[in-house]
Motif scaffolding. Sequence first.
Motif, PDB file in Angstrom:
ATOM      1  N   ILE A 129       0.839  -1.202   0.000  1.00  0.00           N
ATOM      2  CA  ILE A 129       0.000   0.000   0.000  1.00  0.00           C
ATOM      3  C   ILE A 129       0.872   1.249   0.000  1.00  0.00           C
ATOM      4  N   ILE A 130       1.955   1.235   0.781  1.00  0.00           N
ATOM      5  CA  ILE A 130       2.844   2.404   0.821  1.00  0.00           C
ATOM      6  C   ILE A 130       3.405   2.683  -0.567  1.00  0.00           C
TER       7      ILE A 130
ATOM      8  N   VAL B 144       1.068   6.962  -6.658  1.00  0.00           N
ATOM      9  CA  VAL B 144      -0.095   7.792  -6.987  1.00  0.00           C
ATOM     10  C   VAL B 144       0.155   9.243  -6.586  1.00  0.00           C
ATOM     11  N   VAL B 145       0.727   9.445  -5.389  1.00  0.00           N
ATOM     12  CA  VAL B 145       0.983  10.813  -4.928  1.00  0.00           C
ATOM     13  C   VAL B 145       1.986  11.501  -5.854  1.00  0.00           C
ATOM     14  N   ALA B 146       3.046  10.762  -6.239  1.00  0.00           N
ATOM     15  CA  ALA B 146       4.045  11.378  -7.119  1.00  0.00           C
ATOM     16  C   ALA B 146       3.407  11.791  -8.437  1.00  0.00           C
ATOM     17  N   PHE B 147       2.568  10.909  -8.986  1.00  0.00           N
ATOM     18  CA  PHE B 147       1.898  11.197 -10.255  1.00  0.00           C
ATOM     19  C   PHE B 147       1.003  12.431 -10.110  1.00  0.00           C
ATOM     20  N   ALA B 148       0.179  12.436  -9.051  1.00  0.00           N
ATOM     21  CA  ALA B 148      -0.766  13.540  -8.873  1.00  0.00           C
ATOM     22  C   ALA B 148      -0.036  14.851  -8.648  1.00  0.00           C
ATOM     23  N   VAL B 149       1.007  14.816  -7.800  1.00  0.00           N
ATOM     24  CA  VAL B 149       1.749  16.044  -7.515  1.00  0.00           C
ATOM     25  C   VAL B 149       2.407  16.581  -8.773  1.00  0.00           C
ATOM     26  N   LEU B 150       2.948  15.658  -9.582  1.00  0.00           N
ATOM     27  CA  LEU B 150       3.621  16.097 -10.795  1.00  0.00           C
ATOM     28  C   LEU B 150       2.624  16.727 -11.767  1.00  0.00           C
ATOM     29  N   MET B 151       1.444  16.098 -11.906  1.00  0.00           N
ATOM     30  CA  MET B 151       0.429  16.674 -12.799  1.00  0.00           C
ATOM     31  C   MET B 151       0.008  18.057 -12.302  1.00  0.00           C
ATOM     32  N   GLY B 152      -0.213  18.155 -10.988  1.00  0.00           N
ATOM     33  CA  GLY B 152      -0.596  19.449 -10.428  1.00  0.00           C
ATOM     34  C   GLY B 152       0.510  20.475 -10.636  1.00  0.00           C
TER      35      GLY B 152
ATOM     36  N   PHE C 203       7.745  11.298 -16.824  1.00  0.00           N
ATOM     37  CA  PHE C 203       7.241  10.846 -15.520  1.00  0.00           C
ATOM     38  C   PHE C 203       8.275  10.009 -14.796  1.00  0.00           C
ATOM     39  N   LEU C 204       8.922   9.105 -15.572  1.00  0.00           N
ATOM     40  CA  LEU C 204       9.828   8.130 -14.955  1.00  0.00           C
ATOM     41  C   LEU C 204      10.985   8.816 -14.235  1.00  0.00           C
ATOM     42  N   ILE C 205      11.504   9.899 -14.828  1.00  0.00           N
ATOM     43  CA  ILE C 205      12.660  10.559 -14.215  1.00  0.00           C
ATOM     44  C   ILE C 205      12.317  10.980 -12.792  1.00  0.00           C
ATOM     45  N   PHE C 206      11.097  11.466 -12.626  1.00  0.00           N
ATOM     46  CA  PHE C 206      10.736  11.996 -11.307  1.00  0.00           C
ATOM     47  C   PHE C 206      10.730  10.901 -10.234  1.00  0.00           C
ATOM     48  N   ALA C 207      10.610   9.638 -10.671  1.00  0.00           N
ATOM     49  CA  ALA C 207      10.534   8.543  -9.703  1.00  0.00           C
ATOM     50  C   ALA C 207      11.800   8.421  -8.869  1.00  0.00           C
ATOM     51  N   VAL C 208      12.943   8.799  -9.400  1.00  0.00           N
ATOM     52  CA  VAL C 208      14.187   8.613  -8.650  1.00  0.00           C
ATOM     53  C   VAL C 208      14.612   9.877  -7.907  1.00  0.00           C
ATOM     54  N   ILE C 209      13.814  10.935  -7.974  1.00  0.00           N
ATOM     55  CA  ILE C 209      14.203  12.182  -7.314  1.00  0.00           C
ATOM     56  C   ILE C 209      13.770  12.135  -5.851  1.00  0.00           C
ATOM     57  N   PRO C 210      14.718  12.312  -4.911  1.00  0.00           N
ATOM     58  CA  PRO C 210      14.320  12.364  -3.500  1.00  0.00           C
ATOM     59  C   PRO C 210      13.708  13.737  -3.201  1.00  0.00           C
ATOM     60  N   VAL C 211      12.430  13.734  -2.826  1.00  0.00           N
ATOM     61  CA  VAL C 211      11.754  15.009  -2.586  1.00  0.00           C
ATOM     62  C   VAL C 211      11.766  15.385  -1.109  1.00  0.00           C
TER      63      VAL C 211
ATOM     64  N   GLN D  66      10.647   9.171  -1.834  1.00  0.00           N
ATOM     65  CA  GLN D  66      10.892   9.139  -3.270  1.00  0.00           C
ATOM     66  C   GLN D  66      10.326   7.827  -3.754  1.00  0.00           C
ATOM     67  N   VAL D  67       9.872   7.812  -4.998  1.00  0.00           N
ATOM     68  CA  VAL D  67       9.142   6.627  -5.450  1.00  0.00           C
ATOM     69  C   VAL D  67      10.049   5.401  -5.449  1.00  0.00           C
ATOM     70  N   ALA D  68      11.276   5.548  -5.946  1.00  0.00           N
ATOM     71  CA  ALA D  68      12.182   4.407  -5.999  1.00  0.00           C
ATOM     72  C   ALA D  68      13.613   4.886  -5.851  1.00  0.00           C
ATOM     73  N   ASP D  69      14.449   4.039  -5.301  1.00  0.00           N
ATOM     74  CA  ASP D  69      15.861   4.373  -5.167  1.00  0.00           C
ATOM     75  C   ASP D  69      16.686   3.221  -5.722  1.00  0.00           C
ATOM     76  N   PRO D  70      16.668   3.025  -7.037  1.00  0.00           N
ATOM     77  CA  PRO D  70      17.427   1.905  -7.601  1.00  0.00           C
ATOM     78  C   PRO D  70      18.925   2.181  -7.507  1.00  0.00           C
ATOM     79  N   PRO D  71      19.748   1.113  -7.480  1.00  0.00           N
ATOM     80  CA  PRO D  71      21.190   1.313  -7.354  1.00  0.00           C
ATOM     81  C   PRO D  71      21.768   2.109  -8.517  1.00  0.00           C
ATOM     82  N   MET D  72      21.098   2.060  -9.697  1.00  0.00           N
ATOM     83  CA  MET D  72      21.643   2.800 -10.842  1.00  0.00           C
ATOM     84  C   MET D  72      21.182   4.250 -10.840  1.00  0.00           C
ATOM     85  N   GLY D  73      20.233   4.569  -9.970  1.00  0.00           N
ATOM     86  CA  GLY D  73      19.785   5.924  -9.692  1.00  0.00           C
ATOM     87  C   GLY D  73      19.884   6.919 -10.816  1.00  0.00           C
ATOM     88  N   ILE D  74      20.959   7.687 -10.786  1.00  0.00           N
ATOM     89  CA  ILE D  74      21.061   8.841 -11.671  1.00  0.00           C
ATOM     90  C   ILE D  74      21.188   8.409 -13.138  1.00  0.00           C
TER      91      ILE D  74
END
Lengths: 192, 426
Positions: B21-22, B28-36, B104-112, B126-134
């Motif tokens: 759920i988290i 969903v929050v990242a998507f909505a915030v980005l659209m807004g 959209f995807l780029i924003f997933a790795v940004i720590p907000v 942040q949505v995801a923190d993959p080891p390849m990050g940047i």
Amino acid sequence: MNLLAAVTIPDVAIFVLSAALSLAGAVGILVVKNPVHAALSLVMTLFGIAVAFIELQADFLAAVQIIVYAGAIVVLFLFVIMFLGVDKREDLSVEPIVGQRPTAAVLVLGLMASIIALGFIGHFEVGPQAQTAELTGAAGNVADLGRAVFTTYLFAFEATAGLLVIAVIGAVVLARKPDAPKAAALVEEGGQ
Amino acid sequence: MNGILAADHLFDQGLTLAVFIIVVVKVVVAFAVLMGAVTLMIWFERKAISDMQSRIGPNRVGPWGLLQTLADGIKLFFKEDLIPAESDRFVFKLAPYLVVVPAFLIFAVIPVGGTVTIAHHTFDLQVADPPMGILLVLACSGIAVYGIMLAGWASGSKYPLMSSVRASAQMVSYEAALGMNVVTVLLVCNSLSTRAIVDAQGGSFFHWNLIKTGLVPFVLFLIAATAELNRPPFDVVEADSELVGGFNTEYSSIRFALFYLAEFMNTITMSAVMVTLFFGGPAGPVPNIPHIKWIFPILWFTLKVVAFCYMYIWFRAALPRMRYDQLMDLGWKKLIPASLAWMLLVAAALTSWRWALVVLAGVFIGWIALTQAFEIGADRELSDSSVLPSIGQRPLPGRVLRQMTDGDGDVGSPVRDEASDEEVEA
């Protein structure tokens, strides 16, 4: 059989997905007639392979696969296709070399038959991912990869770099226009 | 399964319902915030640029015209969706998504923000923190090239095609400079993960990579990023005076809206990437107030991103568009060598000062050699002893243009050729 125990359902799902992507792309390259569509199929294959790399925990390779192959090389392919205006459907009914297609068919069948025969005779071991040790450095596997490339395999790495530089210089030399008088002479020769 | 999930501490106890759920809520929050944020960004850009040009800007829909973007979006939804007869229909439909999805995807790795604990689960904001990050950021900007390129090609029309050829050359060139400056940051931070990059910049202002890498990579990155975004002064891709509307000339309705959306979304995400790489991401003073402490990092992050967005708007109002050859010269002859030189210097300085001196000398020699090479090249191209045909007789652009647009190798009669060359020059 304990090797198979480490394989979970998500593993299988991701593998099937990546394999399907790569295969669909590979078949697409051969089947579609439009060169731009073929280049896009190639991107799909590269993407599928990148997914497979992620599943194998080779994150760096996956990222590089997308950045270098999809992001630069195929973009240049497309660039050339668009720039030279060859983005039209090709007429495939004419064979460029006589007898090319039957020969190719025979060779492919022979190759596949020998691979399958080898598989039966030679007992190839194609194990799951757990057979190679996991790369677990502090900073992901990038640090380990870097250390390996710049110490153990330094010569191979530098040799490859040298090869690429030679290729670039060769391309520049080939693409250079010959000097003007010589060019005029060449044009005259060609015109006759 | 371990491979993909091992990176995030949220999955330490396995994939439970709460964790699931988290993750979904984060997405969903990242998507909505980005659209807004995009709707606000479009409004902000129109308002700010109006102010700079002594206009009023949108002021009809909602308070201060805030809902103007929404109204425009609804209008675009109900417009007729045209697909040109000459277009490649499949690619024409595919292209907008190839632009929007990476944005959209780029924003997933940004720590907000920092870390938050909800129901005994501690997780990063942040949505995801993959080891390849940047590297994901670079990969996504590599994929976004396709969208623009294919949009222009699939339109089956000449101005979009020219725009897409410009775009692909420009974006691929500047990606090299972009990547080189990212490497400089990685050298200082020792990690590819965006979270680790941000953590390494915690503490005071002097720990930010802006200072630690010596300001130069930031400036170079900023220029390269602006070019990568195709924003003014590097917006030759959609130079209205030359190319009508650029690669999206033939697009209408919702597909055009997607391009428009992606453009502004990319502005926001690239600002966020710069904040992450050079300005410490969510780093900033956090007053010790219980329960709302977690808000401050988000606040700092937002402030920094808004500052960058404002700077981009300012660029657009203040700077004239660069000519295409100037743009390529800047990219290949200045940005890439400078980025490379600074990267080598930083790498050497991290080892020892002796190496730094050696590399400094090397860079100096390289700089002199390169300047010489450019001078000789310019001399060969432009001087009287040039081996190339004189400028008026070169095949570009009239002949190549016709090849591109007609698709055949027929060059036409010399008389027609000259006429069209004159047309282009005029």
